[in-house]
Design a protein around this motif. Structure first.
Motif, PDB file in Angstrom:
ATOM      1  N   THR A 502       0.845  -1.196   0.000  1.00 13.06           N
ATOM      2  CA  THR A 502       0.000   0.000   0.000  1.00 13.06           C
ATOM      3  C   THR A 502       0.874   1.236   0.000  1.00 13.06           C
ATOM      4  OG1 THR A 502      -1.664  -1.181   1.302  1.00 13.06           O
ATOM      5  CG2 THR A 502      -1.878   1.217   1.174  1.00 13.06           C
ATOM      6  N   VAL A 503       0.495   2.233  -0.806  1.00 17.01           N
ATOM      7  CA  VAL A 503       1.172   3.526  -0.815  1.00 17.01           C
ATOM      8  C   VAL A 503       0.351   4.509   0.000  1.00 17.01           C
ATOM      9  CG1 VAL A 503       1.807   5.511  -2.243  1.00 17.01           C
ATOM     10  CG2 VAL A 503       2.386   3.202  -2.998  1.00 17.01           C
ATOM     11  N   TYR A 504       1.025   5.276   0.841  1.00 23.32           N
ATOM     12  CA  TYR A 504       0.395   6.337   1.621  1.00 23.32           C
ATOM     13  C   TYR A 504       1.001   7.671   1.200  1.00 23.32           C
ATOM     14  CZ  TYR A 504      -1.521   2.773   4.745  1.00 23.32           C
ATOM     15  OH  TYR A 504      -2.206   1.700   5.262  1.00 23.32           O
ATOM     16  N   MET A 505       0.202   8.739   1.273  1.00 28.04           N
ATOM     17  CA  MET A 505       0.692  10.078   0.968  1.00 28.04           C
ATOM     18  C   MET A 505       0.280  11.047   2.061  1.00 28.04           C
ATOM     19  SD  MET A 505       0.377  10.770  -3.148  1.00 28.04           S
ATOM     20  CE  MET A 505       1.302  12.303  -2.930  1.00 28.04           C
ATOM     21  N   THR A 506       1.132  12.027   2.292  1.00 26.12           N
ATOM     22  CA  THR A 506       0.801  13.154   3.164  1.00 26.12           C
ATOM     23  C   THR A 506       0.909  14.435   2.365  1.00 26.12           C
ATOM     24  OG1 THR A 506       1.357  14.352   5.204  1.00 26.12           O
ATOM     25  CG2 THR A 506       3.191  13.383   3.983  1.00 26.12           C
ATOM     26  N   ARG A 507       0.002  15.367   2.625  1.00 33.50           N
ATOM     27  CA  ARG A 507       0.042  16.676   1.973  1.00 33.50           C
ATOM     28  C   ARG A 507       0.068  17.802   2.993  1.00 33.50           C
ATOM     29  NH1 ARG A 507      -3.264  13.379  -1.264  1.00 33.50           N
ATOM     30  NH2 ARG A 507      -2.469  13.155  -3.408  1.00 33.50           N
ATOM     31  N   ASP A 508       0.266  17.433   4.261  1.00 33.31           N
ATOM     32  CA  ASP A 508       0.349  18.449   5.322  1.00 33.31           C
ATOM     33  C   ASP A 508       1.622  18.280   6.141  1.00 33.31           C
ATOM     34  OD1 ASP A 508      -0.172  16.183   6.778  1.00 33.31           O
ATOM     35  OD2 ASP A 508      -2.108  16.853   7.569  1.00 33.31           O
ATOM     36  N   GLY A 509       2.683  17.838   5.481  1.00 27.69           N
ATOM     37  CA  GLY A 509       3.975  17.748   6.157  1.00 27.69           C
ATOM     38  C   GLY A 509       4.114  16.592   7.105  1.00 27.69           C
ATOM     39  N   GLY A 510       3.303  15.540   6.941  1.00 24.47           N
ATOM     40  CA  GLY A 510       3.448  14.345   7.765  1.00 24.47           C
ATOM     41  C   GLY A 510       2.513  14.251   8.943  1.00 24.47           C
ATOM     42  N   HIS A 511       1.627  15.227   9.110  1.00 27.72           N
ATOM     43  CA  HIS A 511       0.691  15.168  10.236  1.00 27.72           C
ATOM     44  C   HIS A 511      -0.378  14.105  10.011  1.00 27.72           C
ATOM     45  CE1 HIS A 511       2.233  18.680  12.438  1.00 27.72           C
ATOM     46  NE2 HIS A 511       2.505  19.173  11.238  1.00 27.72           N
ATOM     47  N   THR A 512      -0.847  13.977   8.771  1.00 32.82           N
ATOM     48  CA  THR A 512      -1.824  12.941   8.445  1.00 32.82           C
ATOM     49  C   THR A 512      -1.393  12.245   7.163  1.00 32.82           C
ATOM     50  OG1 THR A 512      -3.205  14.499   7.182  1.00 32.82           O
ATOM     51  CG2 THR A 512      -3.726  14.207   9.526  1.00 32.82           C
ATOM     52  N   TRP A 513      -1.742  10.960   7.053  1.00 35.84           N
ATOM     53  CA  TRP A 513      -1.395  10.150   5.886  1.00 35.84           C
ATOM     54  C   TRP A 513      -2.642   9.416   5.422  1.00 35.84           C
ATOM     55  CZ3 TRP A 513       3.811   9.706   4.109  1.00 35.84           C
ATOM     56  CH2 TRP A 513       4.759  10.365   4.899  1.00 35.84           C
ATOM     57  N   GLN A 514      -2.819   9.333   4.098  1.00 34.19           N
ATOM     58  CA  GLN A 514      -3.958   8.615   3.536  1.00 34.19           C
ATOM     59  C   GLN A 514      -3.472   7.606   2.507  1.00 34.19           C
ATOM     60  OE1 GLN A 514      -3.999  12.215   3.255  1.00 34.19           O
ATOM     61  NE2 GLN A 514      -4.900  12.287   5.306  1.00 34.19           N
ATOM     62  N   ALA A 515      -4.134   6.453   2.465  1.00 34.35           N
ATOM     63  CA  ALA A 515      -3.812   5.437   1.478  1.00 34.35           C
ATOM     64  C   ALA A 515      -4.179   5.947   0.087  1.00 34.35           C
ATOM     65  CB  ALA A 515      -4.554   4.143   1.789  1.00 34.35           C
ATOM     66  N   VAL A 516      -3.324   5.658  -0.886  1.00 36.72           N
ATOM     67  CA  VAL A 516      -3.540   6.090  -2.263  1.00 36.72           C
ATOM     68  C   VAL A 516      -4.389   5.055  -2.985  1.00 36.72           C
ATOM     69  CG1 VAL A 516      -2.419   6.581  -4.477  1.00 36.72           C
ATOM     70  CG2 VAL A 516      -1.400   7.383  -2.342  1.00 36.72           C
ATOM     71  N   SER A 517      -5.401   5.530  -3.684  1.00 34.78           N
ATOM     72  CA  SER A 517      -6.230   4.655  -4.501  1.00 34.78           C
ATOM     73  C   SER A 517      -5.777   4.756  -5.951  1.00 34.78           C
ATOM     74  CB  SER A 517      -7.712   5.055  -4.380  1.00 34.78           C
ATOM     75  OG  SER A 517      -8.505   4.297  -5.274  1.00 34.78           O
ATOM     76  N   PHE A 518      -5.399   3.623  -6.529  1.00 40.70           N
ATOM     77  CA  PHE A 518      -4.947   3.611  -7.920  1.00 40.70           C
ATOM     78  C   PHE A 518      -6.071   3.244  -8.879  1.00 40.70           C
ATOM     79  CE2 PHE A 518      -1.031   3.049  -5.519  1.00 40.70           C
ATOM     80  CZ  PHE A 518      -0.174   3.928  -6.159  1.00 40.70           C
TER      81      PHE A 518
END
Length: 518
Positions: A502-518
């Protein structure tokens, strides 16, 4: 002189002035009106579809200022677009002034009927003290312009070509906050086939790209649980590489490259003595590769020993040049080299149960370097936030005495502010199975650690305090989180290899992470 002759002479005079008018940069033509005015200028109609064509006769265009006029308190830069627009407006303003003057003459010096008595007609701005409070006395700051997200500059990707069902990502790389690629496997007739998914909008949507011709035969249990046997890295939006590691007897090490953004891939002959690719990273307009293996018997200068080699190539080509440096790889049974790059600088850490050696890349060449964790008696991980700001996580005392001031059996964070010449211990980490570490570019205070048993560990104060961003689950068949990396101070990616890739991404500098849907 008759009235008609006077009118014609005035018209010619104003027409000549309009043709020769060139405003001085930083000045607004006085014919625009005075401070506080919201002038309306009537000019001949303009053919907007053909701005360079002569103006048609007949018809009018009414130009009304969007805001009241304000005095200019500083230089106003005149861009090329502004210069193109000045002459028509100024000519229109003079035409209006001419009409007013002609009407005044015909009225015998009285206000013409179209001018309301009491309306300001002077072109001399009043002093700032006399301007009403509701009117600004300075030029307003320009409103920021929204810039559209960039699009791919190479072969366009079809948004209608979806990523295959069952896609399992093993590796991910971004060259900007928008352009990224993920390499993984998806079911195919022969077993599992390599698939590359691409994004040009920062990971919000993905499409199927071209892919290396890599097939994992059915029943290859080495890929169970998502062991990271192949990876992908790009140097820019066009040039990238994918490679496999010999994780099983059924899948040999291979190297592939693309020069068109992933649309097509070509296998590259592996010129390395051992033919086992351990790591590859791209940065600074090129790529660095480390490989190792046992030389065939009779190989000149090798004599059947296990050796390690470092190679460099510019982006856009596969002209891999070997470094004369061959770092010590120790006598352990589990050699695990890793590369860290920042611009044109690079560092190599050789782990073989413990950190046994290192190398530094600078001024286009590799040289010996003493890495952090060399005295920790355990493995080490390295990351860079800049060419001078480095961090390292050392597994202390795994195979002997730990560094002074640390605790055996625990992972400790070390930092350097001089490009790796010296490191200082910072703090102990919550987990003890660091697989990958990263620091936000230009912001070493933000640190992420992918721990194989705990999950994603985050720190926002240079490692002095920690919290778990994404809890992991201990698994018996391999690592959980095995990779983490930052693209910018706010955007980062992480890969969990088990229990499901599973790939996770953060867009707030690491405070929250969400799984990427392909």
């Amino acid at each position: 002189m008759t009235d008609d002759e006077l009118i014609q002479r005035l018209r010619r005079s104003f027409d000549e002035q309009a043709e020769n008018l060139q405003p001085t940069p930083g000045q607004v033509p006085s014919a625009f009106g005075a401070v506080g005015d919201q002038p309306t200028i009537v000019v001949p109609a303009i053919d907007h579809d053909h701005p360079g064509a002569p103006r048609p006769s007949g018809g009018e265009e009414r130009l009304t200022a969007e805001y009241p006029l304000v005095p200019v308190t500083g230089p106003v830069p005149i861009t090329s677009r502004m210069r193109r627009r000045w002459p028509p407006v100024a000519a229109g303003a003079l035409a209006t002034a001419a009409a007013v003057a002609i009407a005044f003459v015909l009225a015998g010096g009285r206000h013409p009927a179209s001018v309301t008595p009491g309306t300001r007609t002077s072109t001399t701005p009043p002093s700032p003290s006399s301007v009403p409070a509701s009117i600004p006395t300075t030029v307003p700051a320009p409103v920021p312009t929204t810039v559209a997200r960039p699009t791919a500059t190479t072969v366009p990707r079809s948004v209608t070509d979806p990523v295959p069902a069952g896609f399992q990502p093993f590796s991910i790389t971004f060259v900007s906050p928008y352009d990224g690629w993920a390499l993984g496997l998806a079911p195919c007739a022969a077993g599992d086939c390599a698939v590359v998914a691409a994004t040009t909008d920062g990971g919000y949507s993905w499409s199927k790209d071209g892919a290396p011709a890599i097939t994992v035969p059915a029943g290859d249990t080495q890929f169970a649980g998502g062991a990271p046997h192949f990876q992908v890295r790009f140097a820019n939006a066009d040039d990238g590489w994918a490679w496999t590691a010999p994780g099983s007897s059924q899948l040999a090490s291979s190297l592939w490259s693309t020069v068109d953004g992933g649309a097509t891939w070509t296998q590259v002959a592996v010129p390395f003595k051992g033919a086992t690719i351990a790591d590859l990273e791209a940065s600074g307009g090129g790529a660095q590769l480390v490989a190792y293996g046992t030389c065939p018997a009779g190989t000149s200068g090798c004599q059947g020993q296990t050796v390690e080699e470092l190679f460099t190539t510019p982006a856009g080509t596969d002209s891999w040049v070997a470094s004369p440096l061959q770092p010590d790889i120790g006598a352990g049974p589990v050699l695990s080299p890793s590369l860290t790059l920042w611009g044109t600088n690079g560092w190599l850490v050789n782990d073989n149960r413990t950190t046994v050696s290192g190398a530094e890349y600078a001024s286009g060449a590799w040289s010996n370097w003493t890495p952090p964790c060399a005295s920790a008696n355990g493995a080490g991980q390295l990351a860079a936030a800049s060419a001078t700001d480095l961090i390292a996580v050392c597994s202390e005392g795994t195979w002997g005495t730990p560094d002074a001031g640390t605790t055996a059996g625990h992972s400790w964070l070390f930092s350097s502010a001089d490009g790796g010449r010296s490191f200082s211990a910072v703090a102990e980490l919550p987990g003890s199975d660091a697989e990958s570490i990263s620091a936000a570019p230009g912001h070493p205070q933000t640190i992420a650690v992918a721990d194989g048993q705990v999950g994603l560990e985050m720190s926002f104060d240079s490692g002095r305090s920690w919290f778990t961003a994404e809890p992991g689950t201990a698994v018996s068949n391999g690592s959980n989180f095995g990779y983490v990396g930052f693209t910018s101070t706010t955007q980062g990616v992480a890969v969990a290899y088990a229990p499901t890739p599973t790939v996770y991404m953060t867009r707030d500098g690491g405070h929250t992470w969400q799984a990427v849907s392909f």
